[in-house]
Design a protein around this motif. Sequence first.
Motif, PDB file in Angstrom:
ATOM      1  N   ALA A 401      14.141  19.958  67.064  1.00 47.27           N
ATOM      2  CA  ALA A 401      14.744  19.646  68.133  1.00 47.27           C
ATOM      3  C   ALA A 401      15.199  21.098  68.978  1.00 47.27           C
ATOM      4  CB  ALA A 401      15.933  18.865  68.171  1.00 47.27           C
ATOM      5  N   ALA A 402      15.602  22.030  67.998  1.00 49.07           N
ATOM      6  CA  ALA A 402      16.006  23.375  68.653  1.00 49.07           C
ATOM      7  C   ALA A 402      14.815  24.264  69.014  1.00 49.07           C
ATOM      8  CB  ALA A 402      16.664  24.287  67.350  1.00 49.07           C
ATOM      9  N   ALA A 403      13.558  23.883  68.392  1.00 48.67           N
ATOM     10  CA  ALA A 403      12.273  24.774  68.950  1.00 48.67           C
ATOM     11  C   ALA A 403      11.691  24.252  70.141  1.00 48.67           C
ATOM     12  CB  ALA A 403      11.315  24.765  67.644  1.00 48.67           C
ATOM     13  N   ALA A 404      11.943  23.061  70.441  1.00 51.40           N
ATOM     14  CA  ALA A 404      11.550  22.343  71.872  1.00 51.40           C
ATOM     15  C   ALA A 404      11.980  23.288  72.872  1.00 51.40           C
ATOM     16  CB  ALA A 404      11.997  20.987  71.699  1.00 51.40           C
ATOM     17  N   PRO A 405      11.130  22.992  74.077  1.00 53.04           N
ATOM     18  CA  PRO A 405      11.596  23.895  75.016  1.00 53.04           C
ATOM     19  C   PRO A 405      12.974  23.290  75.718  1.00 53.04           C
ATOM     20  CG  PRO A 405       9.238  23.002  75.242  1.00 53.04           C
ATOM     21  CD  PRO A 405       9.881  22.302  74.044  1.00 53.04           C
ATOM     22  N   GLY A 406      13.950  24.124  76.028  1.00 47.14           N
ATOM     23  CA  GLY A 406      15.156  23.825  76.509  1.00 47.14           C
ATOM     24  C   GLY A 406      16.095  22.992  75.387  1.00 47.14           C
ATOM     25  N   GLY A 407      15.522  22.939  74.220  1.00 46.64           N
ATOM     26  CA  GLY A 407      16.134  22.311  73.245  1.00 46.64           C
ATOM     27  C   GLY A 407      17.223  23.184  72.404  1.00 46.64           C
ATOM     28  N   HIS A 408      18.220  22.460  71.953  1.00 42.91           N
ATOM     29  CA  HIS A 408      18.940  23.090  70.732  1.00 42.91           C
ATOM     30  C   HIS A 408      19.518  22.097  69.865  1.00 42.91           C
ATOM     31  CE1 HIS A 408      22.068  21.415  73.468  1.00 42.91           C
ATOM     32  NE2 HIS A 408      22.684  21.348  72.142  1.00 42.91           N
ATOM     33  N   ALA A 409      19.976  22.654  68.545  1.00 42.74           N
ATOM     34  CA  ALA A 409      20.491  21.611  67.419  1.00 42.74           C
ATOM     35  C   ALA A 409      21.810  21.912  67.249  1.00 42.74           C
ATOM     36  CB  ALA A 409      19.334  21.541  66.253  1.00 42.74           C
TER      37      ALA A 409
END
Length: 411
Positions: A401-409
């Motif tokens: 989730a953190a690595a997805a574009p615009g994502g953060h965990a």
Amino acid sequence: MAVVRRKGARRTRRRDSIAVGCLYPLTGRAARYGHDSIVGAEMAAEEVNASGGVLGRELRLLFADDRSDPTYAVKVAQRYVLEDRVDFLMGVVSSAVALAVTQVSRHFGVVFVGTDHASARLTLEAFQPYYFRVTNNTMQSMRAGVLYLARRPWRRFFYIGPDYEYGHRQWQDFREYLTRVVPDAQVLGAVWPKLFERDYRPFLRAVLEAKPEVLVHGFWGGDTIAFLEQAAEVGLFGEVQVVSFDAGGNYEVFEALGDRVPAGLILSARHHNNFPLTEANRRFVEGFWRRARRYPSYTAHGAYVGVHFIARAVERAGSLDPEDVVRAGEGLVLPTPRDREGFCSWIRPVDHQVVQEMYIGRTQPCDALPPARFLLGDWEVIPAEELLPTEEEVRRIRALAAAAPGGHAGS
């Protein structure tokens, strides 16, 4: 409404009580859940205060209508924090609302105890350390459903659920686990009525045309009632086995439909008034009835447990400091009315998710809790340890989730 203060800027207030700002739907189709939550929360607060309160302080509950609207709920949560200076946020039925409120919790460093929303996103991709959930999430209920179905011969599946976070997350969790446990399963499709849909018939026609053996539905509350009524009109129950593993077996559905509940539906819910048959569950159900003159929906149980979680976590912490409460909440043993003898719910440190068994039953005639004429029976218990991802899986999901574009965990 922009956030104008961070957690260090909150005004302090006198510590002669512990304030909990509760958000529930008190109007619209979900209002029954909000009003039942108030009763359940007040029952627990009275128990806590009658035994001396928490660290010698009275537990004080504030209630507000979140209107099942994320934008409005954020304003309510901010008002609770900045004006009422609450020590905790609690409640929320809608997963979409919870995903908004958890950001307020994160920003101000105020512990948010989720009592009734279910999207696993809150404890996985969108996790933040001030969030705890005291009822099962979609991953637990959907994995339980897959394990139940894996022992049956059906292999052709279709899904219908509300077109928002909760509905989509149920289907994601079900489908992903189904392919792991039942590799020869066929997923024939899914349809997505909007939340609070009035006409399900076009969607039901799509289901019948696909000819599945099993239809998994992801509705709750008034949507479940409307769906079942219209499904009966089109003859769905003679063609397809209907199942629902998160909220389909809620008591208020049986209460509303009376003897029109189809026999043989396979359902579950986050609390059952008639199972387990323990003294704790009996006291909870009868205590609610004495106050409200009706039997509780599952949300009453979630709110009741949420208040007791707050009391136990603060007592264990010996402090109202949010960091201390977070540490105390991790691994906390949390007895609930839904626990069977020999099992006790508890909070996992890695995701702040309650660990619980799941119970799945079939609808059958029963007039023990009127005005319902049907309840669930023929129970199967799905062990708690089979229902949640491992700690390694949790960390992997958050990393993706953190690595997805615009994502953060969350941390």
